[in-house]
Design a protein around this motif. Structure first.
Motif, PDB file in Angstrom:
ATOM      1  N   ASP A  45       0.967  -1.003  -0.207  1.00  0.00           N
ATOM      2  CA  ASP A  45      -0.076   0.015   0.059  1.00  0.00           C
ATOM      3  C   ASP A  45       0.920   1.122  -0.207  1.00  0.00           C
ATOM      4  OD1 ASP A  45      -2.414  -1.350  -0.061  1.00  0.00           O
ATOM      5  OD2 ASP A  45      -2.961  -0.777   1.994  1.00  0.00           O
ATOM      6  N   ASP A  65     -13.098   1.129   1.090  1.00  0.00           N
ATOM      7  CA  ASP A  65     -14.352   0.777   1.856  1.00  0.00           C
ATOM      8  C   ASP A  65     -15.159   1.845   1.857  1.00  0.00           C
ATOM      9  OD1 ASP A  65     -13.059  -1.568   2.447  1.00  0.00           O
ATOM     10  OD2 ASP A  65     -12.663  -1.120   4.593  1.00  0.00           O
ATOM     11  N   HIS A  72     -11.710   7.030   8.965  1.00  0.00           N
ATOM     12  CA  HIS A  72     -10.752   6.499   7.860  1.00  0.00           C
ATOM     13  C   HIS A  72      -9.689   5.857   9.013  1.00  0.00           C
ATOM     14  CE1 HIS A  72      -7.951   5.670   4.781  1.00  0.00           C
ATOM     15  NE2 HIS A  72      -8.941   5.547   4.084  1.00  0.00           N
ATOM     16  N   LEU A  73      -9.253   4.548   8.997  1.00  0.00           N
ATOM     17  CA  LEU A  73      -8.149   3.836   9.462  1.00  0.00           C
ATOM     18  C   LEU A  73      -6.798   4.776   9.390  1.00  0.00           C
ATOM     19  CD1 LEU A  73      -7.478   1.875  11.901  1.00  0.00           C
ATOM     20  CD2 LEU A  73      -7.121   0.149   9.749  1.00  0.00           C
ATOM     21  N   VAL A  74      -6.532   5.090   8.267  1.00  0.00           N
ATOM     22  CA  VAL A  74      -5.289   5.873   8.037  1.00  0.00           C
ATOM     23  C   VAL A  74      -5.261   7.228   8.701  1.00  0.00           C
ATOM     24  CG1 VAL A  74      -3.726   6.906   6.485  1.00  0.00           C
ATOM     25  CG2 VAL A  74      -4.751   4.782   5.720  1.00  0.00           C
ATOM     26  N   ARG A 104      -8.885  -9.990   4.647  1.00  0.00           N
ATOM     27  CA  ARG A 104      -8.631 -11.256   3.970  1.00  0.00           C
ATOM     28  C   ARG A 104      -7.498 -12.176   4.797  1.00  0.00           C
ATOM     29  NH1 ARG A 104     -10.961  -8.798   0.527  1.00  0.00           N
ATOM     30  NH2 ARG A 104     -11.913  -9.710  -1.396  1.00  0.00           N
ATOM     31  N   LEU A 106      -4.324 -10.370   5.022  1.00  0.00           N
ATOM     32  CA  LEU A 106      -2.894 -10.139   4.854  1.00  0.00           C
ATOM     33  C   LEU A 106      -2.531  -8.818   5.378  1.00  0.00           C
ATOM     34  CD1 LEU A 106      -3.504 -11.392   1.235  1.00  0.00           C
ATOM     35  CD2 LEU A 106      -1.623 -11.992   2.829  1.00  0.00           C
ATOM     36  N   GLY A 107      -2.981  -8.351   6.571  1.00  0.00           N
ATOM     37  CA  GLY A 107      -2.627  -7.372   7.313  1.00  0.00           C
ATOM     38  C   GLY A 107      -2.880  -5.763   6.795  1.00  0.00           C
ATOM     39  N   SER A 108      -3.971  -5.816   6.323  1.00  0.00           N
ATOM     40  CA  SER A 108      -4.271  -4.364   5.684  1.00  0.00           C
ATOM     41  C   SER A 108      -4.619  -3.368   6.621  1.00  0.00           C
ATOM     42  CB  SER A 108      -5.676  -4.586   4.964  1.00  0.00           C
ATOM     43  OG  SER A 108      -6.809  -4.666   5.701  1.00  0.00           O
ATOM     44  N   ALA A 112      -2.494   0.145   7.128  1.00  0.00           N
ATOM     45  CA  ALA A 112      -2.857   1.307   7.170  1.00  0.00           C
ATOM     46  C   ALA A 112      -2.166   2.327   8.649  1.00  0.00           C
ATOM     47  CB  ALA A 112      -4.359   1.133   7.111  1.00  0.00           C
ATOM     48  N   GLU A 141      -3.548  -1.282  16.609  1.00  0.00           N
ATOM     49  CA  GLU A 141      -3.902  -2.785  15.945  1.00  0.00           C
ATOM     50  C   GLU A 141      -4.499  -3.700  17.072  1.00  0.00           C
ATOM     51  OE1 GLU A 141      -4.518  -3.631  12.797  1.00  0.00           O
ATOM     52  OE2 GLU A 141      -3.918  -5.768  12.738  1.00  0.00           O
ATOM     53  N   SER A 189     -13.512 -10.244   9.012  1.00  0.00           N
ATOM     54  CA  SER A 189     -12.803  -9.329   9.735  1.00  0.00           C
ATOM     55  C   SER A 189     -12.059  -9.923  11.006  1.00  0.00           C
ATOM     56  CB  SER A 189     -13.486  -8.308  10.287  1.00  0.00           C
ATOM     57  OG  SER A 189     -14.285  -8.830  11.465  1.00  0.00           O
ATOM     58  N   THR A 190     -11.005  -9.621  11.328  1.00  0.00           N
ATOM     59  CA  THR A 190     -10.235 -10.165  12.330  1.00  0.00           C
ATOM     60  C   THR A 190     -10.907 -10.343  13.808  1.00  0.00           C
ATOM     61  OG1 THR A 190      -8.280  -9.437  11.391  1.00  0.00           O
ATOM     62  CG2 THR A 190      -8.151  -9.927  13.762  1.00  0.00           C
ATOM     63  N   SER A 347      -5.961 -13.921  10.245  1.00  0.00           N
ATOM     64  CA  SER A 347      -7.076 -14.407  10.744  1.00  0.00           C
ATOM     65  C   SER A 347      -7.886 -15.028   9.764  1.00  0.00           C
ATOM     66  CB  SER A 347      -7.967 -13.428  11.402  1.00  0.00           C
ATOM     67  OG  SER A 347      -8.298 -12.322  10.802  1.00  0.00           O
TER      68      SER A 347
HETATM   69  N1  LIG Z   1      -5.820   1.089   3.761  1.00  0.00           N
HETATM   70  C1  LIG Z   1      -6.953   1.316   4.283  1.00  0.00           C
HETATM   71  N2  LIG Z   1      -7.656   2.244   4.496  1.00  0.00           N
HETATM   72  C2  LIG Z   1      -8.716   2.669   5.373  1.00  0.00           C
HETATM   73  N3  LIG Z   1      -9.028   1.314   6.023  1.00  0.00           N
HETATM   74  C3  LIG Z   1      -8.484   0.215   6.067  1.00  0.00           C
HETATM   75  C4  LIG Z   1      -7.265   0.255   5.288  1.00  0.00           C
HETATM   76  N4  LIG Z   1      -6.953  -1.324   5.414  1.00  0.00           N
HETATM   77  C5  LIG Z   1      -7.676  -1.722   6.210  1.00  0.00           C
HETATM   78  N5  LIG Z   1      -8.661  -1.054   6.666  1.00  0.00           N
HETATM   79  C6  LIG Z   1      -9.672  -1.141   7.550  1.00  0.00           C
HETATM   80  O1  LIG Z   1      -9.272  -2.233   8.409  1.00  0.00           O
HETATM   81  C7  LIG Z   1     -10.410  -3.293   8.097  1.00  0.00           C
HETATM   82  C8  LIG Z   1      -9.674  -4.740   7.712  1.00  0.00           C
HETATM   83  O2  LIG Z   1      -9.002  -4.999   8.910  1.00  0.00           O
HETATM   84  P1  LIG Z   1      -8.906  -6.663   9.500  1.00  0.00           P
HETATM   85  O3  LIG Z   1      -8.072  -6.360  10.875  1.00  0.00           O
HETATM   86  O4  LIG Z   1     -10.273  -7.082   9.983  1.00  0.00           O
HETATM   87  O5  LIG Z   1      -8.439  -7.532   8.541  1.00  0.00           O
HETATM   88  P2  LIG Z   1      -6.850  -7.391   7.510  1.00  0.00           P
HETATM   89  O6  LIG Z   1      -5.903  -6.447   8.443  1.00  0.00           O
HETATM   90  O7  LIG Z   1      -7.154  -7.238   6.267  1.00  0.00           O
HETATM   91  O8  LIG Z   1      -6.583  -8.900   8.086  1.00  0.00           O
HETATM   92  P3  LIG Z   1      -5.622  -9.689   9.285  1.00  0.00           P
HETATM   93  O9  LIG Z   1      -5.364  -8.703  10.455  1.00  0.00           O
HETATM   94  O10 LIG Z   1      -6.209 -10.896   9.442  1.00  0.00           O
HETATM   95  O11 LIG Z   1      -4.297  -9.766   8.527  1.00  0.00           O
HETATM   96  C9  LIG Z   1     -10.988  -2.873   6.696  1.00  0.00           C
HETATM   97  O12 LIG Z   1     -12.172  -3.310   6.766  1.00  0.00           O
HETATM   98  C10 LIG Z   1     -11.011  -1.325   7.113  1.00  0.00           C
HETATM   99  O13 LIG Z   1     -12.000  -1.073   7.862  1.00  0.00           O
END
Ligand SMILES: Nc1ncnc2c1ncn2[C@@H]1O[C@H](COP(=O)(O)OP(=O)(O)OP(=O)(O)O)[C@@H](O)[C@H]1O
Ligand SMILES: N[C@@H](CCO)C(=O)O
Length: 391
Positions: A45, A65, A72-74, A104, A106-108, A112, A141, A189-190, A347
């Motif tokens: 990202d 999203d 917004h998480l960022v 999914r 993969l640590g999104s 962020a 986190e 979601s986690t 997760s």
């Molecule tokens: N780049 C981003 N910008 C804004 N919100 C984000 C971004 N990336 C993730 N998020 C937020 O985090 C949520 C996903 O977090 P979640 O911890 O459930 O899964 P993950 O991080 O993709 O997977 P995991 O933690 O299992 O590796 C998204 O639905 C969104 O709300």
């Protein structure tokens, strides 16, 4: 987090106008290393945060999203980072290029959070305080595994010493390792996925998982190794240093050759005179690691390749989560039957296969079926990077 009462205003006219950040995807747990182990992957990202005169604007390319406000998480991470730096930007323009799929495994969310905190830290002036970013990111986190790998790159093990700040040990996985990820369309979601976990596990399951986690750490460090190749040591990053104090470059044997990731993803072009770059995972002038002992691989002993298959078995989280993910569960069974070290990525519901060479990676891809998109992702060895764009 409370903002200091007299936070100086960071105006749009400051010399440093924007910060650009690149953060890798991560796969957490790797089987038995629940909430501790992480692996950084070569999918990124990118964020650009610009200080403006007023307001908040958010542009998103890729995974989106639809959130365009302070939730917004960022932006939440940026606010926390600015508060820690004791500044308040007059306005913010955020541009996100999101390649890491959301929800999914993969640590999104870690990407962020790390991205927002690093950008704020850089815009706050000076070199980002990486241990502080790590501490804040873990707090946001809720667990340190993805955050550690996203920040430092490579294979990481993160932990907390009672009340102390989070800490991380990192090492470079063997060069031959070929991660393959299988991403389904459906999200989980986690938070949802953690609900399935029990409050406790039988002692025998904990004992088995502890042994496998130890084996995982050895395998991902490239050991056991023959004496001629030397032995690797994991590096421990302490609070107060911008990254690991030691690196495992002592061994010159197979699997320990180094490469820098710079330029591999088209990012080297940013490094001109107007940009100051920082990489969390690769501090300049890193020292050579101390040897902690050699181990002969004798007939009957296992190599890192053999060890991985056993190492990723766990009884802490996968057995509780997989029943709600039948496609993922079936794919894992197919991959393991084919002899691959395959795990639920974070997760879930993504699957990570740790192929030990190109042939195994090709074999893994044949197991995918139609429910998953398959990606070969190299190990990211550098971790998150931030560049300050000067006016
Ligand atoms: N780049 C981003 N910008 C804004 N919100 C984000 C971004 N990336 C993730 N998020 C937020 O985090 C949520 C996903 O977090 P979640 O911890 O459930 O899964 P993950 O991080 O993709 O997977 P995991 O933690 O299992 O590796 C998204 O639905 C969104 O709300
Ligand atoms: N350790 C975490 C990683 C996912 O964010 C979990 O498995 O819930």
């Amino acid at each position: 987090m409370n903002r200091p009462a007299a936070a100086p205003l960071l105006a749009a006219s400051r010399t440093a106008q924007a910060a650009r950040v690149r953060v890798p995807a991560t796969s957490a747990n790797l089987g038995p290393g629940f909430d501790a182990c992480g692996l950084a992957l070569g999918l990124y990202d990118e964020l650009t945060v610009t200080v403006t005169g007023a307001g908040l604007s958010i542009e998103v390319t890729g995974e989106d999203d639809g959130v365009r406000d302070e939730t917004h998480l960022v932006v939440r991470a940026l606010r926390a980072g600015f508060a820690a730096a004791g500044i308040t930007p007059a306005g913010i323009r955020l541009n996100c290029v999101n390649r890491i799929p959301h929800g999914r495994g993969l640590g999104s969310s870690a990407a962020a959070i790390v991205g927002g905190l690093l950008a704020a830290s850089a815009l706050g002036g000076g070199r980002p305080d990486i241990p502080e970013v790590f501490t804040l990111a873990c707090r946001l986190e809720g667990h340190p595994d993805n955050v550690a790998a996203a920040l430092y790159g490579g294979f990481t093990i993160a932990w907390h010493d009672s009340d102390g700040p989070p800490r991380v040990a990192r090492t470079d996985p063997p060069e031959d390792l070929r991660p393959v990820v299988f991403v389904p369309t459906r999200r989980q979601s986690t938070a949802q996925s953690r609900v399935a976990l029990p409050a406790g596990v039988p002692h025998a399951d904990a004992a088995m998982s502890a042994g496998r986690a130890a084996l995982l750490a050895m395998a991902m460090s490239g050991g056991p190794r023959p004496r001629s190749g030397g032995a690797g040591t994991a590096a421990v990053a302490s609070p107060g240093t911008p990254g690991p104090e030691n690196n495992d470059r002592a061994a010159a044997g197979p699997g320990n050759g180094r490469r820098r990731g710079d330029g591999q993803n088209g990012y080297a072009g940013l490094a001109d005179d107007r940009l100051a770059g920082f990489s969390a995972g690769r501090p300049a002038g890193s020292q050579t690691g101390k040897q902690v002992g050699n181990q002969h691989v004798r007939p009957g002993a296992v190599s890192w390749r053999d060890a991985l298959l056993a190492a990723v078995d766990d009884r802490l989280h996968q057995p509780y989560r997989l029943p709600s993910m039948p496609e993922t569960s079936d794919l894992l069974a197919r991959l393991r039957a084919a002899g691959l070290a395959a795990v639920l990525s974070g997760s879930g519901p993504t699957v990570l296969a740790l192929a030990v060479d190109q042939d195994q990676a090709a074999l893994a891809r044949t197991c995918a079926g139609s429910d998953f998109s398959v990606f070969d992702l190299p190990v990211d060895r550098d971790g998150a990077r931030v560049e300050l764009v000067v006016g």
